[in-house]
Design a protein around this motif. Sequence first.
Motif, PDB file in Angstrom:
ATOM      1  N   ALA A 399      -6.490   1.972  -0.332  1.00 33.81           N
ATOM      2  CA  ALA A 399      -7.126   1.189   1.023  1.00 33.81           C
ATOM      3  C   ALA A 399      -6.077   0.413   1.528  1.00 33.81           C
ATOM      4  O   ALA A 399      -5.844   0.398   2.885  1.00 33.81           O
ATOM      5  N   ARG A 400      -5.203  -0.505   0.467  1.00 32.42           N
ATOM      6  CA  ARG A 400      -4.476  -1.281   1.273  1.00 32.42           C
ATOM      7  C   ARG A 400      -3.069  -0.476   1.805  1.00 32.42           C
ATOM      8  O   ARG A 400      -2.434  -1.026   2.693  1.00 32.42           O
ATOM      9  N   PHE A 401      -2.942   0.403   1.236  1.00 37.73           N
ATOM     10  CA  PHE A 401      -1.609   1.236   1.570  1.00 37.73           C
ATOM     11  C   PHE A 401      -1.912   1.767   2.800  1.00 37.73           C
ATOM     12  O   PHE A 401      -0.911   1.804   3.812  1.00 37.73           O
ATOM     13  N   ILE A 402      -2.961   2.338   3.215  1.00 36.80           N
ATOM     14  CA  ILE A 402      -3.531   2.748   4.597  1.00 36.80           C
ATOM     15  C   ILE A 402      -3.224   1.620   5.695  1.00 36.80           C
ATOM     16  O   ILE A 402      -2.699   2.021   6.815  1.00 36.80           O
ATOM     17  N   GLU A 403      -3.486   0.457   5.273  1.00 32.88           N
ATOM     18  CA  GLU A 403      -3.268  -0.755   6.126  1.00 32.88           C
ATOM     19  C   GLU A 403      -1.927  -1.265   6.312  1.00 32.88           C
ATOM     20  O   GLU A 403      -1.633  -2.208   6.807  1.00 32.88           O
ATOM     21  N   GLY A 404      -0.809  -0.450   5.493  1.00 29.52           N
ATOM     22  CA  GLY A 404       0.269  -0.889   5.445  1.00 29.52           C
ATOM     23  C   GLY A 404       1.004  -1.915   4.512  1.00 29.52           C
ATOM     24  O   GLY A 404       1.853  -2.591   4.766  1.00 29.52           O
ATOM     25  N   ARG A 405       0.243  -2.085   3.413  1.00 32.73           N
ATOM     26  CA  ARG A 405       0.298  -2.798   2.395  1.00 32.73           C
ATOM     27  C   ARG A 405       0.483  -2.032   0.935  1.00 32.73           C
ATOM     28  O   ARG A 405      -0.410  -1.204   0.805  1.00 32.73           O
ATOM     29  N   LEU A 406       1.258  -2.185   0.248  1.00 36.72           N
ATOM     30  CA  LEU A 406       1.350  -1.870  -1.360  1.00 36.72           C
ATOM     31  C   LEU A 406       1.258  -2.678  -2.355  1.00 36.72           C
ATOM     32  O   LEU A 406       2.111  -3.682  -2.549  1.00 36.72           O
ATOM     33  N   PRO A 407      -0.170  -2.914  -2.668  1.00 35.59           N
ATOM     34  CA  PRO A 407      -0.221  -3.995  -3.686  1.00 35.59           C
ATOM     35  C   PRO A 407       0.261  -3.783  -5.168  1.00 35.59           C
ATOM     36  O   PRO A 407       0.284  -2.583  -5.863  1.00 35.59           O
ATOM     37  N   ILE A 408       0.877  -5.081  -5.776  1.00 32.57           N
ATOM     38  CA  ILE A 408       1.726  -4.846  -7.147  1.00 32.57           C
ATOM     39  C   ILE A 408       1.256  -6.037  -7.640  1.00 32.57           C
ATOM     40  O   ILE A 408       1.867  -7.190  -7.554  1.00 32.57           O
ATOM     41  N   GLY A 409       0.197  -5.917  -8.420  1.00 31.48           N
ATOM     42  CA  GLY A 409      -0.200  -7.275  -9.074  1.00 31.48           C
ATOM     43  C   GLY A 409      -0.701  -8.295  -7.962  1.00 31.48           C
ATOM     44  O   GLY A 409      -1.718  -7.977  -7.111  1.00 31.48           O
ATOM     45  N   PRO A 410      -0.406  -9.606  -8.022  1.00 26.20           N
ATOM     46  CA  PRO A 410      -0.622 -10.411  -7.110  1.00 26.20           C
ATOM     47  C   PRO A 410      -0.083 -10.625  -5.804  1.00 26.20           C
ATOM     48  O   PRO A 410      -0.233 -11.446  -5.209  1.00 26.20           O
ATOM     49  N   ILE A 411       0.808  -9.554  -5.652  1.00 28.16           N
ATOM     50  CA  ILE A 411       1.602  -9.538  -4.324  1.00 28.16           C
ATOM     51  C   ILE A 411       1.366  -8.239  -3.709  1.00 28.16           C
ATOM     52  O   ILE A 411       1.010  -7.144  -4.297  1.00 28.16           O
ATOM     53  N   ASP A 412       1.606  -8.228  -2.322  1.00 27.12           N
ATOM     54  CA  ASP A 412       1.536  -7.080  -1.434  1.00 27.12           C
ATOM     55  C   ASP A 412       2.836  -7.072  -0.863  1.00 27.12           C
ATOM     56  O   ASP A 412       3.386  -7.889  -0.538  1.00 27.12           O
ATOM     57  N   ILE A 413       3.305  -5.600  -1.081  1.00 26.52           N
ATOM     58  CA  ILE A 413       4.790  -5.210  -0.271  1.00 26.52           C
ATOM     59  C   ILE A 413       4.313  -4.634   1.027  1.00 26.52           C
ATOM     60  O   ILE A 413       3.421  -3.870   1.450  1.00 26.52           O
ATOM     61  N   ASP A 414       4.914  -5.387   2.107  1.00 23.18           N
ATOM     62  CA  ASP A 414       4.726  -5.064   3.633  1.00 23.18           C
ATOM     63  C   ASP A 414       5.433  -3.808   4.062  1.00 23.18           C
ATOM     64  O   ASP A 414       6.716  -3.811   4.227  1.00 23.18           O
ATOM     65  N   LEU A 415       4.770  -2.820   4.218  1.00 24.86           N
ATOM     66  CA  LEU A 415       5.564  -1.269   4.422  1.00 24.86           C
ATOM     67  C   LEU A 415       5.934  -1.245   5.767  1.00 24.86           C
ATOM     68  O   LEU A 415       6.864  -0.426   6.048  1.00 24.86           O
ATOM     69  N   ASN A 436      -1.603 -11.874  -2.690  1.00 29.96           N
ATOM     70  CA  ASN A 436      -3.141 -11.235  -2.051  1.00 29.96           C
ATOM     71  C   ASN A 436      -4.106 -12.036  -2.967  1.00 29.96           C
ATOM     72  O   ASN A 436      -4.054 -12.993  -3.421  1.00 29.96           O
ATOM     73  N   ASP A 437      -5.145 -11.590  -2.799  1.00 27.25           N
ATOM     74  CA  ASP A 437      -6.371 -12.169  -3.296  1.00 27.25           C
ATOM     75  C   ASP A 437      -6.559 -12.701  -4.926  1.00 27.25           C
ATOM     76  O   ASP A 437      -6.897 -13.643  -5.282  1.00 27.25           O
ATOM     77  N   LYS A 438      -5.535 -11.738  -5.585  1.00 27.83           N
ATOM     78  CA  LYS A 438      -5.645 -11.988  -6.972  1.00 27.83           C
ATOM     79  C   LYS A 438      -4.865 -13.435  -7.437  1.00 27.83           C
ATOM     80  O   LYS A 438      -4.911 -13.783  -8.447  1.00 27.83           O
ATOM     81  N   LEU A 439      -4.017 -13.909  -6.356  1.00 23.22           N
ATOM     82  CA  LEU A 439      -3.299 -15.145  -6.659  1.00 23.22           C
ATOM     83  C   LEU A 439      -4.208 -16.238  -5.930  1.00 23.22           C
ATOM     84  O   LEU A 439      -4.357 -17.256  -6.531  1.00 23.22           O
ATOM     85  N   PHE A 440      -4.377 -16.094  -4.393  1.00 29.51           N
ATOM     86  CA  PHE A 440      -5.242 -16.961  -3.806  1.00 29.51           C
ATOM     87  C   PHE A 440      -6.307 -16.487  -3.122  1.00 29.51           C
ATOM     88  O   PHE A 440      -5.943 -15.681  -2.437  1.00 29.51           O
ATOM     89  N   PHE A 464       2.634 -18.629   6.413  1.00 34.18           N
ATOM     90  CA  PHE A 464       1.277 -19.004   5.670  1.00 34.18           C
ATOM     91  C   PHE A 464       0.186 -18.682   6.582  1.00 34.18           C
ATOM     92  O   PHE A 464       0.244 -18.656   7.549  1.00 34.18           O
ATOM     93  N   ILE A 465      -0.816 -18.229   5.858  1.00 38.61           N
ATOM     94  CA  ILE A 465      -2.140 -18.101   6.398  1.00 38.61           C
ATOM     95  C   ILE A 465      -3.330 -18.533   5.470  1.00 38.61           C
ATOM     96  O   ILE A 465      -3.119 -18.343   4.469  1.00 38.61           O
ATOM     97  N   TYR A 466      -4.137 -19.250   6.157  1.00 37.59           N
ATOM     98  CA  TYR A 466      -5.379 -19.911   5.551  1.00 37.59           C
ATOM     99  C   TYR A 466      -6.562 -19.373   6.267  1.00 37.59           C
ATOM    100  O   TYR A 466      -6.795 -19.372   7.319  1.00 37.59           O
ATOM    101  N   THR A 467      -7.451 -18.520   5.397  1.00 39.65           N
ATOM    102  CA  THR A 467      -8.934 -18.012   5.987  1.00 39.65           C
ATOM    103  C   THR A 467      -9.882 -19.122   5.771  1.00 39.65           C
ATOM    104  O   THR A 467     -10.090 -19.428   4.610  1.00 39.65           O
TER     105      THR A 467
END
Length: 784
Positions: A399-415, A436-440, A464-467
């Motif tokens: 699902a994240r890949f379709i959005e242009g992100r590749l999750p690897i553990g606590p980080i996402d690679i911006d495709l 990603n959410d696994k870290l914060f 940085f982004i704060y929700t």
Amino acid sequence: MKYVLLCIFLCSKLFAQHTISGTVIDATTQSPLAFASIKADNGSTTGSDLNGQFTLESANEITHITVSYIGYKSKKVAVSRDPKLALKISLEPAENALEEVTVNYVNPAHAIIRKVIANKKKNNPNSLGSFTYNCYNKMMLNVRHTDSAHTKVDMSKHAFMMESITKRKFLKPDLSEETVTATRVSGFQNPAFAAVMTDFQPFSFYEDDIRMLDKHYLNPIANGSLDKYQFRLEETRASLRDTVYVISFAPRKGKNFDALKGQLFINSNGYAVQNVVASPAEKKKVELRIRQQYQFTGGQWFPEKMNFALVFNDYPAKQMYMVMDGKSYIDSVQINPALRRRDFGIESVRIAADATRKDSLFWDQFRKEKINSVDLKTYRLLDSVGREHNMDRIVAGIARFIEGRLPIGPIDIDLNRTFTYNKYEGLRLGTGIYTNDKLFRNFTVGAFYGYGLNDEESKYGGEFIYTLSRNHEFRIGAQYYHDLAETGIFGADLSRKSLFGYRKYIASRFDMKDGENFWVEFRSFRWFKWKFSMATEAVTLKYPYAFFPTPLVPVTDYHNTSLNVNMRFAFRERLSTMFGQRTSSGTDFPVLNVSYTRGLKQVLDGELSYNRFEAQVDQSFYTKNFGTTSYTLQGGYVDTPLPYGLMFTGEGSYDREVPVIMKNTFQTMRPYEFLSDRYVNIFLSHHFSGLLFKAGQFQPGISLHTNAGWGDISRPYVHNTDYRIKRNWFFESGLQLDSLLKADYFGIANAGFGIGAYYRYGAYSLPDFKDNIALKATFTFTLK
């Protein structure tokens, strides 16, 4: 009185002593046949339900029953004397199809269908002021053989299984919210997704346009359907005080449209649809077959049971097929309860926070089918496999890949920033990394780096982004960047940032921007999305150009400080949250994007003072018997001359090296051919789907396009570069043929390759005829 009741009870048992039960199925596919007619030799009758099951009780002995179903050979079956032994009756498809009557003949089915059409609005549950209901959904995936002689398929468990319990509320005209209160998916410990009934079939069979998978089908009870469909009255059944008319329907010969086939069971009480069985008239590799049953409650016909079968023919191999069987049971229906707009949330479908943690007592309370040994084995085996292979993580990653992100553990690679390409940089080596959410949970930190092989320059940045609120999409952020930005991009257009946007690959004019940006975004009043940002940037031009705001004083590089407001308005947009991300399934209404930028001179070294407005409206809508029409209207205005990068240009997409159709651009216009400080663009297209031409497997998608643009510039002499001004209207039109060639995709879908031909005409046609023509490729992906 108690003796009278006792006598009634004993008599009922005495006279209902002969009971038989069974299931009616298709002999080839083993699928249940809903609403089959069962007649006993003693005159008793009944019908099968949505699952093909039936029970027949009679005071007299039953020795034989005759089972009939439209489109199948009738079958006479001997009845066992053992009442515990359930019958399994398989019917063979009949060879003769529905024949069209061409002689002078008054078709009795037509009079009934006309009454159904006349009463559509009254019987349509979507015409009610409001309603609520609960729904239990169950879906099972299985692989079966078309040859019943094969016995190797393991029927002791399903290949996949999913259940959900939902509560839905509706307020006219189309304000709807469905809450998933419980969800369970085999193989997943904490599924962040769920299935609802309307994912696979329409809630009401009264709309003129029946949407199934990726196609629009003409409803057999739509206005004008008598000219398109052939109807035949197959049977008349008594139902208490009413009469049920069984009518078969199929497309008339020679009529070229996306049609359904099946049976309608019309109740004389209001001439409403009591039952319906429908599937596409044209056989495909992937077929969706629906079965719906309505009940009369509270003075209104309302859906009670809704089943579907998603069939993958000849998949995964010949003489095999995969089928997803879905069942939905509706209860606790309330007609016209007191609902208000404020009772509805932002999302049309949402998953309750504790939906995956409901215990067996909760499930047993709402299940309309008792869970059986096959279901239990499916959950037990697949859940263990899912834990071993961490299926939750894999599906969330997709699902994240379709959005242009590749999750690897606590980080996402911006495709979108990984190995990109454009005409100026060539290949850019680099990537972006974000937490990603696994870290914060509510805090994201990210950075990117890229190096262009052609320009031999580094680009980098961080943010940085704060929700603050996920429900209201309320976020704040800040970023620093030393990066390229293409000139003249429409402020509200995100297509060039998309992973699959082709226009960015042919970009060649860039400004290098070294700056900071602070922003805040949020959703308000349900349909509005806002983004406010303030940026200060040192801009260096990467192309030959000089700006002369005053004579003899050229400006090349400059500093720009600006305040920007972006607004998006999508009325009645259908939103849902899956895998922690809010997604949109579109709206039937126009979507408006507006962008306003104010240049702040003498603020944070800003050198420019200006007002820049842009707006875009786009919409797609389906018209019965005509196809899908799409349009995009764009406009922009700058109130003072500005450097080239802040003007309007770049709306052309003609490139010999990348001859691909690019949406919402001029296909015959060269990139950066025109320059404007005010403009209007119109992009109009119409897709006929399969309404114009079908010849067996050769069914190209045919669409027509017409684009027009106008622009002007107030002080053209301040720009020292080559450009044109389109003070007259620029016109082009094109014909697009999709899926001329098809490449098989796992046996169930086609990657289609087509071509589009566009012609440029009017005031800006080119002297050489061939230069006005653009031939471009198209790529589509459709189910077989």
